[in-house]
Enzyme design. Structure first.
Site, PDB file in Angstrom:
ATOM      1  N   PHE A 210      32.095  28.914 -12.449  1.00 48.30           N
ATOM      2  CA  PHE A 210      32.158  27.482 -13.765  1.00 48.30           C
ATOM      3  C   PHE A 210      33.060  27.729 -14.465  1.00 48.30           C
ATOM      4  O   PHE A 210      31.787  28.759 -15.507  1.00 48.30           O
ATOM      5  CB  PHE A 210      30.643  26.767 -13.597  1.00 48.30           C
ATOM      6  CG  PHE A 210      30.394  26.115 -14.185  1.00 48.30           C
ATOM      7  CD1 PHE A 210      30.753  24.592 -13.660  1.00 48.30           C
ATOM      8  CD2 PHE A 210      30.291  25.520 -16.057  1.00 48.30           C
ATOM      9  CE1 PHE A 210      30.977  23.696 -14.448  1.00 48.30           C
ATOM     10  CE2 PHE A 210      30.256  24.432 -16.843  1.00 48.30           C
ATOM     11  CZ  PHE A 210      30.575  23.956 -15.575  1.00 48.30           C
TER      12      PHE A 210
ATOM     13  N   LYS B 100       0.654  -1.132  -0.044  1.00 42.39           N
ATOM     14  CA  LYS B 100       0.094   0.052  -0.029  1.00 42.39           C
ATOM     15  C   LYS B 100       0.227   1.432  -0.452  1.00 42.39           C
ATOM     16  O   LYS B 100       1.678   0.906   1.111  1.00 42.39           O
ATOM     17  CB  LYS B 100      -1.003  -0.004   1.121  1.00 42.39           C
ATOM     18  CG  LYS B 100      -1.756   0.795   0.877  1.00 42.39           C
ATOM     19  CD  LYS B 100      -2.721   0.703   0.214  1.00 42.39           C
ATOM     20  CE  LYS B 100      -4.599  -0.023   0.515  1.00 42.39           C
ATOM     21  NZ  LYS B 100      -5.244  -0.776  -0.519  1.00 42.39           N
TER      22      LYS B 100
ATOM     23  N   ARG C  19      28.710  33.123  -9.859  1.00 45.66           N
ATOM     24  CA  ARG C  19      27.555  33.063 -10.018  1.00 45.66           C
ATOM     25  C   ARG C  19      26.346  32.977  -9.285  1.00 45.66           C
ATOM     26  O   ARG C  19      26.924  32.624  -7.800  1.00 45.66           O
ATOM     27  CB  ARG C  19      28.017  31.619 -11.191  1.00 45.66           C
ATOM     28  CG  ARG C  19      27.869  30.705 -10.679  1.00 45.66           C
ATOM     29  CD  ARG C  19      27.340  29.627 -11.647  1.00 45.66           C
ATOM     30  NE  ARG C  19      27.937  28.310 -10.978  1.00 45.66           N
ATOM     31  CZ  ARG C  19      27.555  27.014 -11.922  1.00 45.66           C
ATOM     32  NH1 ARG C  19      27.357  26.263 -13.213  1.00 45.66           N
ATOM     33  NH2 ARG C  19      28.356  25.661 -10.638  1.00 45.66           N
TER      34      ARG C  19
ATOM     35  N   HIS D 118      18.925  26.778 -12.889  1.00 47.91           N
ATOM     36  CA  HIS D 118      19.850  28.064 -13.302  1.00 47.91           C
ATOM     37  C   HIS D 118      19.101  29.388 -12.685  1.00 47.91           C
ATOM     38  O   HIS D 118      18.363  29.417 -13.046  1.00 47.91           O
ATOM     39  CB  HIS D 118      20.013  27.711 -14.476  1.00 47.91           C
ATOM     40  CG  HIS D 118      20.654  26.451 -15.242  1.00 47.91           C
ATOM     41  ND1 HIS D 118      21.905  26.109 -14.813  1.00 47.91           N
ATOM     42  CD2 HIS D 118      20.341  25.419 -15.653  1.00 47.91           C
ATOM     43  CE1 HIS D 118      22.316  24.884 -14.984  1.00 47.91           C
ATOM     44  NE2 HIS D 118      21.379  24.359 -15.327  1.00 47.91           N
TER      45      HIS D 118
ATOM     46  N   ASN E 131      20.490  21.599 -11.208  1.00 45.01           N
ATOM     47  CA  ASN E 131      21.171  22.859 -10.824  1.00 45.01           C
ATOM     48  C   ASN E 131      20.269  23.476 -11.549  1.00 45.01           C
ATOM     49  O   ASN E 131      19.457  24.099 -12.755  1.00 45.01           O
ATOM     50  CB  ASN E 131      22.542  22.819 -11.930  1.00 45.01           C
ATOM     51  CG  ASN E 131      23.132  23.686 -11.808  1.00 45.01           C
ATOM     52  OD1 ASN E 131      23.371  25.139 -11.568  1.00 45.01           O
ATOM     53  ND2 ASN E 131      24.574  23.878 -12.673  1.00 45.01           N
TER      54      ASN E 131
ATOM     55  N   GLN F 292      29.516  19.717  -8.908  1.00 47.34           N
ATOM     56  CA  GLN F 292      29.907  18.234  -8.714  1.00 47.34           C
ATOM     57  C   GLN F 292      30.499  18.454  -7.822  1.00 47.34           C
ATOM     58  O   GLN F 292      30.292  17.160  -6.351  1.00 47.34           O
ATOM     59  CB  GLN F 292      30.359  18.066  -9.964  1.00 47.34           C
ATOM     60  CG  GLN F 292      29.427  17.344 -11.113  1.00 47.34           C
ATOM     61  CD  GLN F 292      29.043  18.298 -12.106  1.00 47.34           C
ATOM     62  OE1 GLN F 292      29.157  19.601 -11.941  1.00 47.34           O
ATOM     63  NE2 GLN F 292      28.983  17.828 -13.410  1.00 47.34           N
TER      64      GLN F 292
ATOM     65  N   THR G 125      -3.398  -5.307   0.327  1.00 51.34           N
ATOM     66  CA  THR G 125      -2.624  -4.222   0.819  1.00 51.34           C
ATOM     67  C   THR G 125      -3.105  -3.338   2.263  1.00 51.34           C
ATOM     68  O   THR G 125      -3.057  -2.383   2.593  1.00 51.34           O
ATOM     69  CB  THR G 125      -2.298  -3.752  -1.069  1.00 51.34           C
ATOM     70  OG1 THR G 125      -3.880  -3.179  -0.784  1.00 51.34           O
ATOM     71  CG2 THR G 125      -1.753  -4.252  -1.746  1.00 51.34           C
ATOM     72  N   ASP G 126      -4.579  -3.768   1.699  1.00 53.53           N
ATOM     73  CA  ASP G 126      -5.356  -3.193   3.340  1.00 53.53           C
ATOM     74  C   ASP G 126      -5.107  -3.450   4.095  1.00 53.53           C
ATOM     75  O   ASP G 126      -4.842  -2.825   5.211  1.00 53.53           O
ATOM     76  CB  ASP G 126      -7.004  -3.606   2.659  1.00 53.53           C
ATOM     77  CG  ASP G 126      -7.810  -2.880   3.158  1.00 53.53           C
ATOM     78  OD1 ASP G 126      -8.000  -1.727   3.163  1.00 53.53           O
ATOM     79  OD2 ASP G 126      -8.851  -3.880   4.063  1.00 53.53           O
TER      80      ASP G 126
HETATM   81  O1  LIG Z   1      28.339  22.949 -11.350  1.00 51.79           O
HETATM   82  C1  LIG Z   1      27.170  22.657 -12.858  1.00 51.79           C
HETATM   83  N1  LIG Z   1      28.603  21.384 -13.711  1.00 51.79           N
HETATM   84  C2  LIG Z   1      28.310  21.580 -14.904  1.00 51.79           C
HETATM   85  O2  LIG Z   1      28.537  19.866 -15.239  1.00 51.79           O
HETATM   86  C3  LIG Z   1      27.787  21.884 -15.419  1.00 51.79           C
HETATM   87  N2  LIG Z   1      26.769  22.499 -17.323  1.00 51.79           N
HETATM   88  C4  LIG Z   1      27.274  23.959 -17.161  1.00 51.79           C
HETATM   89  O3  LIG Z   1      26.177  24.036 -18.312  1.00 51.79           O
HETATM   90  N3  LIG Z   1      26.627  24.172 -16.176  1.00 51.79           N
HETATM   91  C5  LIG Z   1      27.198  23.725 -14.712  1.00 51.79           C
HETATM   92  N4  LIG Z   1      27.530  23.763 -13.477  1.00 51.79           N
END
Ligand SMILES: O=c1[nH]c(=O)c2[nH]c(=O)[nH]c2[nH]1
Length: 301
Positions: free
Chosen positions: A162, A12, A179, A250, A248, A222, A57-58
């Site tokens: 970056f 459930k 950024r 943006h 990410n 990363q 499941t009940d």
């Molecule tokens: O921290 C980031 N990792 C990426 O692999 C990546 N690729 C991207 O276009 N921007 C970013 N920023």
């Protein structure tokens, strides 16, 4: 044509279990989303329709609610372990149980600066969760606990770069040394054993993830994730490995030059799609076998 039944489980999903403790005028609330599943020898249920071995499941749903009253709800990990063992006891055909619990947190409403006894407002950054897998019973029993947090929305307005990335004829991304870095983090960590003060460990891991996100000068999401994961493994011997899934989010600088206005990193458009999706696992070299810990854990590499 030869065919056979492959992997299967049943249970459930998403029981919304709310438990109020009202022994005193100052109530307490626990608010859970509980999903249970059993796996094992359920061949006949599929191939011939014989349900003799199937604990409905009940019934699984009823047990989740009954245990909230009979046994109470402590740490979600303990609640999940107790439920899993119960299902394996009640269902001889089952060889394993998977119990997933999310917890929504509430805080007391303040009235004239005083915490109200029985009125609450949903709170909390992120949703705590756990996935418990139990294989076998008695001497053969093995229990795996993966706990974590989702929807942990974090942002840093500088301290993120970056650059130096690979470029080809389709690359348009500009290098940047300043950024916004923002994500809605999902982190799940596997415990090495089950003799753990679950609440204390969760609170400390969450605080550590947040403080490392804040203090790591990011060269990429990363690198930030690896730093956060390494810190958890260094400070928490009870954690064997940690997995992240981090969109990410943006934030693009808006070009205000057509209006003769400079924009030195002050006005951004927060794009919701598409997003980079960065996923990583950080593991202790001597971690024990993960067994069925990650069974059916969607959304992780
Ligand atoms: O921290 C980031 N990792 C990426 O692999 C990546 N690729 C991207 O276009 N921007 C970013 N920023």
């Amino acid at each position: 044509m030869a065919i056979h039944l492959g992997a299967n489980q049943y249970g459930k999903a998403e029981n919304r279990v709310v438990r109020i403790y009202r022994d005193t005028p100052r109530h307490q609330i626990r608010d859970l989303n509980v999903s249970t599943a059993l796996r094992g020898d359920f061949e006949a249920a599929h191939t011939t329709g014989d349900q003799a071995g199937v604990l409905p499941t009940d019934t699984q749903k009823n047990t989740a609610f009954a245990f909230a009253k009979e046994k109470g709800i402590g740490a979600i990990e303990d609640y999940a372990l107790t439920l899993g063992d119960r299902f394996l006891e009640a269902s001889p055909a089952a060889s394993g149980a998977r119990i997933a619990v999310e917890e929504y947190s509430w805080e007391r409403i303040l009235v004239d600066g005083q915490e109200h006894d029985h009125s609450f407002v949903r709170s909390g950054a992120g949703v705590r969760n756990t996935v418990v897998n139990i294989d076998g019973r008695g001497a053969d029993r093995k229990a795996y606990v993966v706990s974590g947090i989702s929807d942990l929305i974090v942002l840093k307005s500088t301290g993120s770069e970056f650059h130096g990335f690979l470029k080809d004829e389709y690359t348009t991304l500009q290098e940047t040394d300043d950024r916004i870095l923002a994500t809605s983090l999902v982190a799940r960590w596997r415990y090495d054993h089950t003799e753990v003060d679950w609440d204390k460990s969760y609170d400390a891991v969450k605080a550590l993830l947040l403080s490392r996100f804040a203090t790591i000068h990011s060269l990429a999401l990363q690198q930030t994730l690896y730093g956060m994961g390494s810190a958890v493994l260094e400070e928490h011997p009870e954690v064997a490995e940690i997995k992240f899934s981090a969109p990410n989010k943006h934030h693009f600088l808006v070009d205000l030059s057509p209006f003769g206005v400079e924009n030195p990193g002050e006005v951004f458009i927060a794009a919701d799609r598409p997003y980079g999706l960065i996923e990583a696992t950080v593991t202790r070299d001597d971690a024990g076998d993960s067994g069925s810990a990650w069974v059916n854990m969607a959304g992780f590499c």
